[in-house]
Design an enzyme around this catalytic site. Structure first.
Site, PDB file in Angstrom:
ATOM      1  N   CYS A 148      16.803  25.431  30.551  1.00  0.00           N
ATOM      2  CA  CYS A 148      15.418  25.249  30.154  1.00  0.00           C
ATOM      3  C   CYS A 148      15.229  23.970  29.353  1.00  0.00           C
ATOM      4  O   CYS A 148      14.143  23.459  29.236  1.00  0.00           O
ATOM      5  CB  CYS A 148      14.935  26.437  29.336  1.00  0.00           C
ATOM      6  SG  CYS A 148      15.113  27.951  30.237  1.00  0.00           S
ATOM      7  N   ASN A 192      23.186  32.207  25.095  1.00  0.00           N
ATOM      8  CA  ASN A 192      23.181  31.748  26.477  1.00  0.00           C
ATOM      9  C   ASN A 192      23.926  30.429  26.673  1.00  0.00           C
ATOM     10  O   ASN A 192      24.274  30.076  27.782  1.00  0.00           O
ATOM     11  CB  ASN A 192      21.751  31.617  26.984  1.00  0.00           C
ATOM     12  CG  ASN A 192      20.922  30.669  26.144  1.00  0.00           C
ATOM     13  OD1 ASN A 192      20.886  30.771  24.925  1.00  0.00           O
ATOM     14  ND2 ASN A 192      20.259  29.723  26.791  1.00  0.00           N
TER      15      ASN A 192
END
Lengths: 387, 389
Positions: free
Chosen positions: A324, A150
């Site tokens: 995140c 990611n």
């Protein structure tokens, strides 16, 4: 005019998807468990969406479980499979560059009697198949490797890893969130047993995810109650979102081939220009085996956060890494795993293109980026060269 | 899809239509305002502010602090976190108490905990569905970790005396959780005054969107997360926030705070009038649930000599959507565990029908029921071998 270049963190829902959702958000919102006609319509939507998502990844309809998102799907896959199969073994193999959800789930499993091996990656973020096979023991019950990373966008050799697992009778799970909609995924070709998807990552609504569970793979549910989703995921189905994901999967199926070519042109031009225009700039991740929309740079002598703030002033949304963890001061675990030093990892910038980017967005970025780097380097005590 | 024409929707306890105002508030967050609240660029910051503001609106409705609200994907997940989370966060106490009329989301989880060595006690209810407080008082002891009793029942609408339940629970230092998905947004709840420890709520039960819920946890109550991952929701519930869903839930709470007092009076009048007419026009019907301590929109009753499912199908043909019990089990042929727990004989439990009225119902809707239901019951009774005129 703001420019959004952080498609990895979050994607705008496609207006065509929102349009499909609207009636379900208001007067068609039934509960599929009800017997009356509103409930019937909800059931039809649920099953049609399941079929569309299945088609998108080459699965069967009854192999699709709807969840509240990819994190829940990853939890259901790893925890659900580990607890269900603990009589067969307690060893799980992941890589050092997995998404934070996989890292934290496996930490939790370690506290509960499981052992976890973390396979290293090469300087490009690729996992060598031997590194996995040499860690397999007779206690190994599961391998979980992300389809693509990611942050740096490196694509793994999923088909080969899947083949290895299948030959050895080990369950293979992949978090495909970063890859979905950007490269073709086929669960049969790729020998995948469990796979997490997110609706938003194919321009569907937020708050919906999918777990693909191959027929015959047994897992325990995480959320229990009314017994929806064949008992694997209780809770009233989020019908509007499920209707939205159906449309999102259909659009993606039709447009992906052309769209990824367009994104790849942006990516390649960006990479070429930046490496050319900005001295002492480097590309993180693999030069070719990377997601078509991902460019990930590091600039010597610069802090990622100051880069971000400079882009913020110009109203350009970019990222230094995973959303995140972008608020923590820790350098990205992925970049450290590539062998970068802390200060190198801190000087990184992630650009991810998507469906609503136009040529002008790329041009704005190309005009802004070299100037920002130059200005920050002038102020930086770390940059030892002439600016 | 031939049967997709509009229906008169009287099944609001199963799920409510989303209020257009809620939808309006959500819409910008699908496309025009993307942004992951964890991102630090402008789009992310805007999403974060919107999520924080929604959290404030939820806490305003519940009378708690905003940092006591954790967003989840719905009532079922909230119940799972509350029960499993408190159990897995400690090892000293090994007893859970619940009631025999809970929603499956609570019952199933409580029963699941038995596998981990927890003793489970189910408190019985009286014929109106009110939990037996004397039984509860005897059951709660110093080994009791958790008492989980719903605020109001989804099938009958009976409202439990949770203030008294909490007094009993606290006497022994146990944690009190309530599944309040049927009451939040309908009747006032002051978590602080009541000293509730944990409370589950669900957006789509009070005109918010589906796929969003919340768990209220009083500060200081320890619980383990169910899903692991990023540091969302103060590391208690991993997963990128469902921003449009959260905005919708916040809006639904704000609307409820303003309107619920007047709305409850309106629904009560509508419901009582409906029951009055049914009672007058159909012989041998009996009310299920408490005559007064009951949610204003809920009407559950049994019709002797008739199957609930048959009435439902006939009503459906007339364009009326109702329920014979909880939506989650109405696909099964078992009698409602709630009605059975209330001591209602199986035959009557099978003949139960539930109308749950909501914000978008008017007298026209209840009139439609009054117009067709007596005829439906009469026809069904004619073919019933049990019925003798």
């Amino acid at each position: 005019m703001s420019v959004y270049l952080d498609y990895q963190s979050s994607k705008p829902v496609d207006p065509r998807v929102v349009e499909i959702m609207l009636p379900y958000l208001h007067d068609k919102s039934g509960n599929p468990s009800s017997l009356h006609r509103v409930g019937d319509t909800a059931t039809e939507v649920l099953e049609a969406s399941r079929a569309a998502v299945a088609r998108f990844i080459g699965a069967e309809r009854d192999e699709i479980i709807f969840t509240s998102g990819a994190t829940e799907s990853n939890n259901l896959a790893l925890v659900g499979h580990a607890l269900r199969n603990k009589d067969k073994g307690n060893h799980i193999i992941i890589s050092e560059i997995e998404h934070i959800s996989i890292l934290n789930i496996t930490k939790y499993l370690e506290k509960n009697g499981f052992t976890v091996s973390r396979v290293p990656v090469d300087q490009f973020g690729r996992i060598a198949i031997e590194k996995i096979s040499e860690r397999v023991t007779d206690k190994t019950i599961m391998v979980s490797i992300g389809y693509a990373n990611n942050e740096i966008g490196t694509i793994q050799q999923i088909e080969t890893i899947g083949r290895l697992c299948r030959d050895k009778g080990i369950t293979f799970h992949t978090d495909a969130v970063a890859a979905e909609g950007l490269i073709p995924i086929d669960v049969k070709r790729d020998n995948i047993d469990l796979m997490a998807l997110s609706s938003n990552d194919i321009y569907g609504p937020q708050g919906l995810g999918v777990l693909y569970v191959k027929k015959g793979i047994r897992i325990n549910p995480l959320i229990i109650g009314g017994g929806q989703e064949r008992g694997l995921r209780s809770g009233t189905e989020n019908i509007a979102a499920i209707a939205g994901m159906k449309r999102a999967a259909e659009i993606m199926g039709e447009e992906m081939a052309t769209e990824t070519k367009r994104l790849q042109r942006y990516r390649d031009r960006l990479i070429e220009k930046v490496l050319d225009l900005v001295p002492r700039s480097y590309l993180n991740g693999h030069p070719t085996l990377r997601l078509p929309n991902n460019a990930h740079f590091r600039f010597e002598g610069i802090e990622g956060e100051s880069l971000l703030l400079s882009f913020k002033e110009k109203d350009i949304a970019v990222s230094t890494g995973s959303a995140c963890s972008s608020k923590t001061l820790e350098p990205s675990h992925t970049l450290i795993a590539l062998g970068l030093l802390h200060e190198e990892a801190h000087g990184s910038l992630q650009i991810t293109f998507g469906r609503f980017n136009k040529d002008s967005d790329l041009e704005t970025l190309l005009q802004t980026l070299p100037q920002i780097v130059k200005r920050l380097r002038k102020l930086s005590p770390l940059y030892k060269w002439e600016v | 899809m031939a049967r997709e024409e509009k229906c008169i929707y009287l099944d609001n306890n199963a799920t409510t239509p989303t209020d257009p105002r809620v939808l309006d508030a959500m819409l910008p967050y699908f496309h025009t305002m993307p942004g992951n609240p964890s991102s630090i660029h402008a789009a992310g910051r805007k999403a974060r502010q919107a999520v924080d503001s929604a959290r404030g609106r939820v806490s305003a409705l519940l009378g708690c602090r905003s940092d006591e609200i954790y967003f989840t994907s719905g009532g079922t997940e909230s119940d799972n976190i509350a029960i499993k989370g408190t159990c897995f966060a400690q090892e000293e106490r090994k007893k859970i108490i619940t009631s025999s009329i809970e929603h499956h989301a609570v019952l199933t989880v409580c029963e699941y905990m038995q596998k981990f060595g927890y003793e489970l006690v189910k408190v019985p209810v009286d014929r109106h569905g009110i939990v037996d407080l004397d039984f509860l008082n005897r059951a709660v002891d110093d080994h009791t970790l958790l008492v989980s009793i719903m605020h109001a029942n989804n099938e009958t609408g009976t409202i439990e005396p949770i203030q008294k339940i909490i007094e009993i629970t606290r006497r022994h230092g146990a944690i009190f959780h309530t599944d309040a998905v049927q009451t939040v947004g309908k009747i006032p709840i002051d978590t602080n005054a009541l000293m509730v420890d944990m409370l589950s709520l669900s957006g789509h039960k009070f005109y918010g969107p589906k796929g969003i819920g919340a768990l209220y946890v009083r500060r200081g109550i320890r619980f383990d997360p169910l899903a692991h991952g990023g540091h969302h929701e103060r590391s208690k519930r991993a997963g990128t926030e469902n921003v449009p869903g959260i905005i919708g839930l916040g809006e639904a709470c704000a609307i409820a705070l303003n309107e619920m007092t007047a709305e409850e009076l309106r629904l009560k009048a509508l419901r009582d009038r409906l029951w009055q007419s049914i009672w007058e026009k159909i012989p041998k019907v009996s009310l299920n649930g408490h005559p007064t301590e009951r949610l204003s929109g809920t009407l559950n009753f049994s019709v002797e000599y008739v199957e609930g499912e048959s009435m439902l199908l006939k009503l459906d043909l007339e364009g009326i959507c109702a329920s014979s019990g909880s939506a989650c089990t109405s696909g099964s042929l078992e009698a409602s565990h709630v009605l059975v727990a209330m001591g209602i004989p199986h035959a009557l439990a099978h003949g139960s029908l539930r109308f749950s009225l909501g914000r978008f119902n008017t007298e026209k809707d209840t009139d439609a029921v009054i117009n067709v239901l007596p005829g439906i019951v009469e026809k069904l009774r004619e073919i019933s071998p049990l019925y003798q005129r």
